[in-house]
Motif scaffolding. Structure first.
Motif, PDB file in Angstrom:
ATOM      1  N   GLY A  42     -36.413 -63.968  13.837  1.00 31.52           N
ATOM      2  CA  GLY A  42     -36.247 -64.512  15.176  1.00 31.52           C
ATOM      3  C   GLY A  42     -34.880 -65.121  15.374  1.00 31.52           C
ATOM      4  N   THR A  43     -34.688 -65.684  16.557  1.00 28.00           N
ATOM      5  CA  THR A  43     -33.450 -66.384  16.885  1.00 28.00           C
ATOM      6  C   THR A  43     -33.779 -67.507  17.861  1.00 28.00           C
ATOM      7  N   TRP A  44     -32.953 -68.550  17.860  1.00 29.58           N
ATOM      8  CA  TRP A  44     -33.166 -69.702  18.724  1.00 29.58           C
ATOM      9  C   TRP A  44     -31.965 -69.882  19.643  1.00 29.58           C
ATOM     10  N   TYR A  45     -32.244 -70.397  20.860  1.00 32.89           N
ATOM     11  CA  TYR A  45     -31.208 -70.681  21.847  1.00 32.89           C
ATOM     12  C   TYR A  45     -31.398 -72.083  22.395  1.00 32.89           C
ATOM     13  N   ALA A  46     -30.291 -72.695  22.796  1.00 36.72           N
ATOM     14  CA  ALA A  46     -30.329 -73.988  23.467  1.00 36.72           C
ATOM     15  C   ALA A  46     -30.315 -73.759  24.967  1.00 36.72           C
ATOM     16  N   ILE A  47     -31.189 -74.459  25.663  1.00 37.31           N
ATOM     17  CA  ILE A  47     -31.180 -74.513  27.121  1.00 37.31           C
ATOM     18  C   ILE A  47     -31.227 -75.993  27.460  1.00 37.31           C
ATOM     19  N   GLY A  48     -30.056 -76.578  27.663  1.00 37.26           N
ATOM     20  CA  GLY A  48     -29.992 -78.037  27.797  1.00 37.26           C
ATOM     21  C   GLY A  48     -30.411 -78.641  26.476  1.00 37.26           C
ATOM     22  N   SER A  49     -31.328 -79.595  26.518  1.00 41.00           N
ATOM     23  CA  SER A  49     -31.806 -80.215  25.278  1.00 41.00           C
ATOM     24  C   SER A  49     -33.069 -79.538  24.749  1.00 41.00           C
ATOM     25  N   HIS A  74     -45.171 -67.655  31.981  1.00 37.47           N
ATOM     26  CA  HIS A  74     -43.718 -67.548  32.132  1.00 37.47           C
ATOM     27  C   HIS A  74     -43.104 -68.905  31.841  1.00 37.47           C
ATOM     28  N   PHE A  75     -41.778 -68.942  31.770  1.00 34.14           N
ATOM     29  CA  PHE A  75     -41.102 -70.232  31.669  1.00 34.14           C
ATOM     30  C   PHE A  75     -40.026 -70.276  32.739  1.00 34.14           C
ATOM     31  N   ALA A  76     -39.652 -71.495  33.137  1.00 26.57           N
ATOM     32  CA  ALA A  76     -38.694 -71.672  34.215  1.00 26.57           C
ATOM     33  C   ALA A  76     -37.499 -72.484  33.738  1.00 26.57           C
ATOM     34  N   ILE A  77     -36.325 -72.095  34.249  1.00 26.64           N
ATOM     35  CA  ILE A  77     -35.079 -72.798  33.957  1.00 26.64           C
ATOM     36  C   ILE A  77     -34.501 -73.276  35.284  1.00 26.64           C
ATOM     37  N   TRP A  78     -34.167 -74.554  35.373  1.00 25.94           N
ATOM     38  CA  TRP A  78     -33.530 -75.090  36.562  1.00 25.94           C
ATOM     39  C   TRP A  78     -32.062 -74.697  36.528  1.00 25.94           C
ATOM     40  N   VAL A  79     -31.576 -74.085  37.604  1.00 26.29           N
ATOM     41  CA  VAL A  79     -30.184 -73.671  37.708  1.00 26.29           C
ATOM     42  C   VAL A  79     -29.531 -74.429  38.860  1.00 26.29           C
ATOM     43  N   LYS A  80     -28.214 -74.451  38.861  1.00 27.72           N
ATOM     44  CA  LYS A  80     -27.483 -75.216  39.873  1.00 27.72           C
ATOM     45  C   LYS A  80     -27.567 -74.582  41.256  1.00 27.72           C
ATOM     46  N   SER A  81     -27.479 -73.247  41.321  1.00 22.95           N
ATOM     47  CA  SER A  81     -27.372 -72.584  42.614  1.00 22.95           C
ATOM     48  C   SER A  81     -28.211 -71.317  42.682  1.00 22.95           C
ATOM     49  N   HIS A  82     -29.036 -71.245  43.709  1.00 26.33           N
ATOM     50  CA  HIS A  82     -29.836 -70.049  43.949  1.00 26.33           C
ATOM     51  C   HIS A  82     -28.923 -68.865  44.264  1.00 26.33           C
ATOM     52  N   SER A  83     -28.003 -69.050  45.201  1.00 21.62           N
ATOM     53  CA  SER A  83     -27.157 -67.933  45.634  1.00 21.62           C
ATOM     54  C   SER A  83     -26.237 -67.443  44.520  1.00 21.62           C
ATOM     55  N   GLU A  84     -25.675 -68.352  43.733  1.00 24.23           N
ATOM     56  CA  GLU A  84     -24.810 -67.925  42.626  1.00 24.23           C
ATOM     57  C   GLU A  84     -25.605 -67.197  41.552  1.00 24.23           C
ATOM     58  N   VAL A 104     -42.892 -74.258  47.317  1.00 21.33           N
ATOM     59  CA  VAL A 104     -43.051 -75.217  46.225  1.00 21.33           C
ATOM     60  C   VAL A 104     -42.049 -76.371  46.280  1.00 21.33           C
ATOM     61  N   GLY A 105     -41.060 -76.298  47.181  1.00 21.59           N
ATOM     62  CA  GLY A 105     -40.103 -77.391  47.310  1.00 21.59           C
ATOM     63  C   GLY A 105     -38.734 -77.075  46.730  1.00 21.59           C
ATOM     64  N   PHE A 106     -38.550 -75.863  46.237  1.00 20.47           N
ATOM     65  CA  PHE A 106     -37.267 -75.410  45.700  1.00 20.47           C
ATOM     66  C   PHE A 106     -37.286 -73.887  45.705  1.00 20.47           C
ATOM     67  N   THR A 107     -36.111 -73.274  45.529  1.00 18.21           N
ATOM     68  CA  THR A 107     -36.041 -71.815  45.513  1.00 18.21           C
ATOM     69  C   THR A 107     -36.486 -71.279  44.154  1.00 18.21           C
ATOM     70  N   GLN A 108     -36.925 -70.032  44.150  1.00 24.13           N
ATOM     71  CA  GLN A 108     -37.379 -69.402  42.915  1.00 24.13           C
ATOM     72  C   GLN A 108     -36.808 -67.990  42.817  1.00 24.13           C
ATOM     73  N   ILE A 109     -36.470 -67.594  41.594  1.00 21.52           N
ATOM     74  CA  ILE A 109     -36.039 -66.230  41.290  1.00 21.52           C
ATOM     75  C   ILE A 109     -36.766 -65.828  40.013  1.00 21.52           C
ATOM     76  N   TYR A 110     -37.364 -64.657  40.013  1.00 19.25           N
ATOM     77  CA  TYR A 110     -38.079 -64.171  38.833  1.00 19.25           C
ATOM     78  C   TYR A 110     -37.401 -62.921  38.298  1.00 19.25           C
ATOM     79  N   GLU A 120     -38.309 -67.505  35.141  1.00 20.38           N
ATOM     80  CA  GLU A 120     -38.140 -68.020  36.496  1.00 20.38           C
ATOM     81  C   GLU A 120     -36.912 -68.905  36.522  1.00 20.38           C
ATOM     82  N   PHE A 121     -36.075 -68.726  37.543  1.00 17.89           N
ATOM     83  CA  PHE A 121     -34.928 -69.608  37.775  1.00 17.89           C
ATOM     84  C   PHE A 121     -35.223 -70.391  39.051  1.00 17.89           C
TER      85      PHE A 121
END
Length: 127
Positions: A42-49, A74-84, A104-110, A120-121
């Motif tokens: 396997g391999t590991w990645y950092a996503i924030g902390s 699924h898992f979700a990652i908070w990103v700075k910008s939906h359009s970017e 849900v109160g924020f944008t979603q991208i799958y 999910e972003f």
């Protein structure tokens, strides 16, 4: 009572580690972090902390076979910008399902990784 502090990691099964690494490192540009000398491949990645752990399961047991279904695991990652994020996915040729006006109160991208794991972003509205 358990005192929860934060989510530490999410683990995903992948059929081929090399294919998965190419997607997560080259397309999503995640930062690989050191992984202990475990018996599994396997391999590991950092996503924030937090961490994302990919575990190779060449038998394919318990791996998804279908497309995006948001009620599936699924898992979700908070990103700075939906359009970017949408622009980056389009530039990278990654198919996605966007919900810029989600209730849900924020944008979603799958998106799907090469093994059909759903990612999910999420981002603030109007970003």
């Amino acid at each position: 009572m358990i005192e929860f502090q934060h989510l530490h990691h999410v683990s995903l099964a992948v059929r081929d580690l090399a294919t998965a690494r190419k997607f997560y490192e080259e397309v999503l540009q995640l930062q690989q972090i050191e992984r202990p000398p475990l018996k599994s491949k396997g391999t590991w990645y950092a996503i924030g902390s937090q961490h994302l752990h990919l575990l190779e399961n060449p038998n394919g047991e318990a791996l998804r076979e279908s497309g995006i279904d948001t009620i599936d695991g699924h898992f979700a990652i908070w990103v700075k910008s939906h359009s970017e994020t949408v622009q980056y996915l389009e530039k990278s040729g990654v198919p996605y399902e966007a919900r810029p006006n989600s209730v849900v109160g924020f944008t979603q991208i799958y998106i799907l990784d090469p093994d059909n794991n759903i990612i999910e972003f999420d981002a603030p509205y109007d970003s």
